[in-house]
Write an enzyme that holds these catalytic residues in place. Structure first.
Site, PDB file in Angstrom:
ATOM      1  N   HIS A 244       0.820  -1.216   0.000  1.00 32.33           N
ATOM      2  CA  HIS A 244       0.000   0.000   0.000  1.00 32.33           C
ATOM      3  C   HIS A 244       0.850   1.261   0.000  1.00 32.33           C
ATOM      4  CE1 HIS A 244      -3.676  -2.241   0.311  1.00 32.33           C
ATOM      5  NE2 HIS A 244      -3.276  -2.841   1.420  1.00 32.33           N
TER       6      HIS A 244
ATOM      7  N   GLU B 191      -4.807 -12.254   7.564  1.00 31.90           N
ATOM      8  CA  GLU B 191      -5.700 -11.083   7.584  1.00 31.90           C
ATOM      9  C   GLU B 191      -7.025 -11.342   6.886  1.00 31.90           C
ATOM     10  OE1 GLU B 191      -3.730  -7.705   5.764  1.00 31.90           O
ATOM     11  OE2 GLU B 191      -2.804  -8.914   4.219  1.00 31.90           O
TER      12      GLU B 191
ATOM     13  N   ASP C  49      -7.647  -5.553   7.580  1.00 25.95           N
ATOM     14  CA  ASP C  49      -8.238  -6.496   6.627  1.00 25.95           C
ATOM     15  C   ASP C  49      -8.915  -7.665   7.332  1.00 25.95           C
ATOM     16  OD1 ASP C  49      -7.933  -5.534   3.966  1.00 25.95           O
ATOM     17  OD2 ASP C  49      -5.771  -5.751   4.194  1.00 25.95           O
TER      18      ASP C  49
HETATM   19  C1  3PY Z   1      -4.068  -4.559   7.779  1.00 28.52           C
HETATM   20  O1  3PY Z   1      -4.387  -4.098   8.898  1.00 28.52           O
HETATM   21  O2  3PY Z   1      -4.848  -5.147   7.028  1.00 28.52           O
HETATM   22  C2  3PY Z   1      -2.712  -4.388   7.310  1.00 28.52           C
HETATM   23  O3  3PY Z   1      -2.383  -4.896   6.271  1.00 28.52           O
HETATM   24  C3  3PY Z   1      -1.774  -3.552   8.115  1.00 28.52           C
HETATM   25  O4  3PY Z   1      -1.088  -2.690   7.276  1.00 28.52           O
HETATM   26 MG    MG Z   2      -3.902  -5.685   5.099  1.00 31.62          MG
END
Ligand code: 3PY
Ligand code: MG
Length: 254
Positions: free
Chosen positions: A44, A148, A174
């Site tokens: 990102h 995630e 995520d």
């Molecule tokens: C998330 O919280 O999804 C991340 O990838 C942290 O950057």
């Molecule tokens: Mg993430």
């Protein structure tokens, strides 16, 4: 060069910054602070191969462990950032054991993986030769699988059982999006906090490292309480925002 592993092996927490801004002056400025490591974000954040290579060298020159988050499923980039001298590679959205095996294949040398030989630059960055790199350094190239999604959580045991996965990194934003099926993140909120605790506990039981992203000191302290090994706190934009806010709060004419 083994700073990251030394800290981890001593059972100490690694405190990391998080950066997606590629300007070297910015990185130098945050490297002034007492971070053990800095994540350079290619998913990102704005780093590309050229800027990440320079940023890794900048961090090594300042005694900070360079950790790199690669873009989604970019196994070629995973291998290249290790060649550039990254001490850990963070792969987003590792959802299955198969994803984990692809990640390991790119980042570990035989017999664990199939990483292609080419660590001359990484070795010279740390003042060693490639033989030394091969003898010691592979242990310092942590492969951190990001957990995630709900799918990743369901497959957690198989993912962490993949030989060569050194640890997991929890992406709380995520993770909450996936669990809540709501695009607005609720990091460490009521719907996922028990999942986070369970991920940490199961990884600890499996003997692999745990890492997690936190947006602020409160979340970082919570992660520390859970015994997370590598904790990142904030990111470039929050460092700027908090600094500006502190300056404005100190003004008595505005
Ligand atoms: C998330 O919280 O999804 C991340 O990838 C942290 O950057
Ligand atoms: Mg993430």
């Amino acid at each position: 060069m083994k700073r990251l592993m030394r800290i981890l092996d001593a059972g100490n927490v690694v405190l990391s910054g998080w950066c997606g801004i590629t300007d070297p002056r910015y990185l130098e400025a945050i490297a002034e602070y007492d971070f053990d490591a800095i994540v350079l974000d290619m998913q990102h954040g704005f780093f590309d191969e050229t800027t990440v290579q320079n940023a890794i060298a900048t961090l090594v020159a300042r005694g900070k462990a360079p950790l790199v988050r690669i873009p989604l499923a970019r196994w070629d980039t995973a291998a290249r950032v290790l060649d550039f001298g990254a001490l850990a590679v963070i792969a987003p959205m590792i959802n299955t054991a198969e994803d984990a095996r692809s990640f390991v294949s790119a980042t570990r040398f035989v017999p664990v993986g199939e990483r292609s030989f080419g660590p001359r630059h990484a070795a010279s960055l740390y003042g060693i030769d490639t033989n030394e790199y091969l003898q010691n350094f592979d242990q310092c190239s942590l492969a951190l699988a990001m957990i995630e999604t709900r799918e990743a959580y369901q497959n957690l045991d198989e993912i962490i059982a993949v030989d060569g996965i050194g640890g997991v990194l929890i992406g709380p934003g995520d993770l909450s999006i996936s669990f809540r099926q709501n695009p607005i993140p609720d990091a460490y909120g009521v719907d996922t906090i028990d999942v986070v605790k369970d991920i940490v506990a199961r990884c600890k039981q499996a003997g692999i490292k745990t890492a997690a992203f936190s947006i602020d000191p409160k979340a970082a302290n919570m992660l520390h309480g859970l015994g997370v090994d590598i904790i990142s706190v904030g990111l470039d934009v929050t460092y700027i925002a908090e600094g500006v806010k502190a300056h404005f709060a100190g003004l008595d004419f505005r």
